[in-house]
Design a protein around this motif. Structure first.
Motif, mmCIF file in Angstrom:
data_model
loop_
_atom_site.group_PDB
_atom_site.id
_atom_site.type_symbol
_atom_site.label_atom_id
_atom_site.label_comp_id
_atom_site.label_asym_id
_atom_site.label_seq_id
_atom_site.Cartn_x
_atom_site.Cartn_y
_atom_site.Cartn_z
ATOM 1 N N ARG A 15 0.675 -0.969 0.069
ATOM 2 C CA ARG A 15 0.039 0.016 0.052
ATOM 3 C C ARG A 15 0.840 1.535 0.229
ATOM 4 N N GLU A 16 1.643 1.774 1.034
ATOM 5 C CA GLU A 16 2.035 3.064 1.296
ATOM 6 C C GLU A 16 3.725 2.701 0.040
ATOM 7 N N HIS A 196 1.602 4.896 13.064
ATOM 8 C CA HIS A 196 2.488 4.852 11.316
ATOM 9 C C HIS A 196 3.297 6.040 10.944
ATOM 10 N N HIS A 198 6.568 7.933 10.074
ATOM 11 C CA HIS A 198 7.620 8.282 8.978
ATOM 12 C C HIS A 198 9.138 8.755 8.935
ATOM 13 N N LEU A 232 8.846 4.628 5.594
ATOM 14 C CA LEU A 232 8.358 3.806 6.755
ATOM 15 C C LEU A 232 10.011 3.795 7.560
HETATM 16 ZN ZN ZN Z 1 2.101 6.986 5.480
#
Ligand code: ZN
Ligand code: COA
Length: 375
Positions: A15-16, A196, A198, A232
């Motif tokens: 996804r990301e 989540h 970054h 990530l």
């Molecule tokens: Zn993100």
């Protein structure tokens, strides 16, 4: 502080990870990768956001048809249409996101705080009515006023959400700030908290680990640290740190990490950095003579992680930084024995060639032969 043993890893490579500039996976690649991630032992796999494009929609459908141990989660906005997509495909879990910071409320949605709460509540109740398991993500949580963030968390919890996720969307947290934020949310809520992180300031891994220390149950990762902008926390860094530094006995097959990295590199055509922890080309390569000398006697002298645990090999570079012991060790491996004087001469020769970045075996054999002639 100890990390709770009941922790979970959510892999967001599909996804990301696909939001990484220059990356678009085929459905076939996604299937291959999902199967490998499942064997590796992640707890959740994010399948994608169906509204993005026809191929992402198709990917979510195909991935949802796989029989996996990991829980499958689709991603989408706090909107009826995105929820309807996920329901139509039949994915068990949906991650619904909505930006809660003043910046998001003003510039993305142009709504007041209470209007945002109503939209969030409507979406969550709609999704629960449709039978979805839900993770609600407060996007930009790290720049959201704490009282409001808690209000959002309690609202979604009371509306039936199963998990609450805090997104450090622009990576501006520090490990200390993460710990304060996560501890507070864990104390205020009964449902498990996810994070989540970054990597915009290079702190994604540290922040994710700090969140786990503070009681978060699940952290998002991506193979090779893929993701929007700087990505990530890399899967490898998180699980190897949990295993080695926190002594967590995860069910992860660490020996699969090199092949996961290679597979994703081959799909993305992006090379991982040579000096990236765990998966980088140099992660288990020693160069300085004093280091090599010690590693030959006891690898732990200069290795916090054993390459064997990851099915990787240790390498020694021979160049102007080499010392006698390192050179002798390499020559021994080549079946060449030299006297101390010959060793000194060979080393001088190597040190006078700063342009040679890594003497390979053939070059060393030739050098030895040319020295024999001189001696
Ligand atoms: Zn993100
Ligand atoms: N929850 C609910 N609605 C949201 C939202 C959220 N988290 N984020 C945005 N929206 C709404 C906007 O308010 C806007 O609503 P409006 O049409 O009523 O004004 C709408 O979504 C998006 O507007 P639009 O201009 O049509 O966006 P778009 O052309 O960019 O299309 C996507 C939307 C999602 C299909 C497209 O941006 C895309 O493919 N994005 C990739 C996935 C992505 O951005 N992910 C972010 C992950 S954090």
């Amino acid at each position: 502080m100890l990390i709770r043993q009941k922790l979970e890893i959510l892999d967001s490579t599909l996804r990301e990870g696909e939001q990484t500039p220059g990356v678009s996976f085929t459905v076939k690649q996604k299937i291959t990768l999902a199967k490998q991630l499942d064997i590796f032992g992640v707890d959740f796999i994010e399948l994608g956001h169906p509204a993005v494009s026809p191929d992402v929609y198709e990917g979510v459908e195909a991935l949802n048809d796989l029989s996996l141990n990991a829980k499958k989660m689709a991603h989408g906005r706090a909107s009826k249409s995105d929820i309807n997509d996920v329901v139509a495909i039949g994915v068990e879990w949906m991650g619904i996101f909505f930006g809660t910071s003043p910046l998001s409320l003003k510039h993305k949605f142009n709504v007041t705080k209470s209007e945002a709460l109503k939209r969030i509540q409507f979406a969550v109740e709609y999704g629960k009515d449709k039978g979805l398991k839900l993770r609600f993500t407060a996007e930009d949580a790290s720049r959201t006023e704490l009282d409001y963030l808690i209000q959002v968390g309690q609202l979604v919890q009371n509306s039936g959400v199963d998990r609450f996720s805090l997104a450090d969307t622009v990576g501006c947290l520090t490990p200390t700030k993460t710990k304060i934020l996560v501890s507070r949310l864990v104390a205020e809520l009964d449902i498990p908290v996810h994070v989540h992180c970054h990597n915009d300031f290079g702190m994604a891994t540290a922040n994710a680990l700090s969140a786990l220390e503070a009681g978060a149950q699940c952290v998002d990762v991506a193979v090779n640290g893929l993701g929007e902008r700087c990505g990530l926390p890399p899967l490898a860094e998180i699980v190897v740190a949990l295993t080695n530094l926190y002594k967590i006995n995860g069910k992860w097959d660490l020996g699969m990490i090199p092949e996961l990295t290679k597979m994703v590199d081959s799909f993305t055509k992006l090379d991982s950095n040579v000096n990236q922890p765990i998966v980088g080309k140099n992660a288990f390569t020693h160069k300085a003579g004093l280091h090599v000398k010690a590693v030959v006697i006891e690898p732990k002298s200069y290795e916090a992680i054993s390459p064997e645990s990851l099915k990787r090999k240790r390498h020694f570079v021979i160049d102007k930084f080499t010392g006698k012991s390192a050179l002798k060790n390499r020559l021994n491996h080549l079946g060449i024995s030299v006297s101390p004087k010959e060793l000194d001469c060979l080393l001088i020769e190597i040190k006078f060639h700063p342009d040679k970045l890594n003497w390979d075996d053939n070059e060393l054999i030739s050098l030895t032969k040319s020295q024999e002639i001189k001696l």
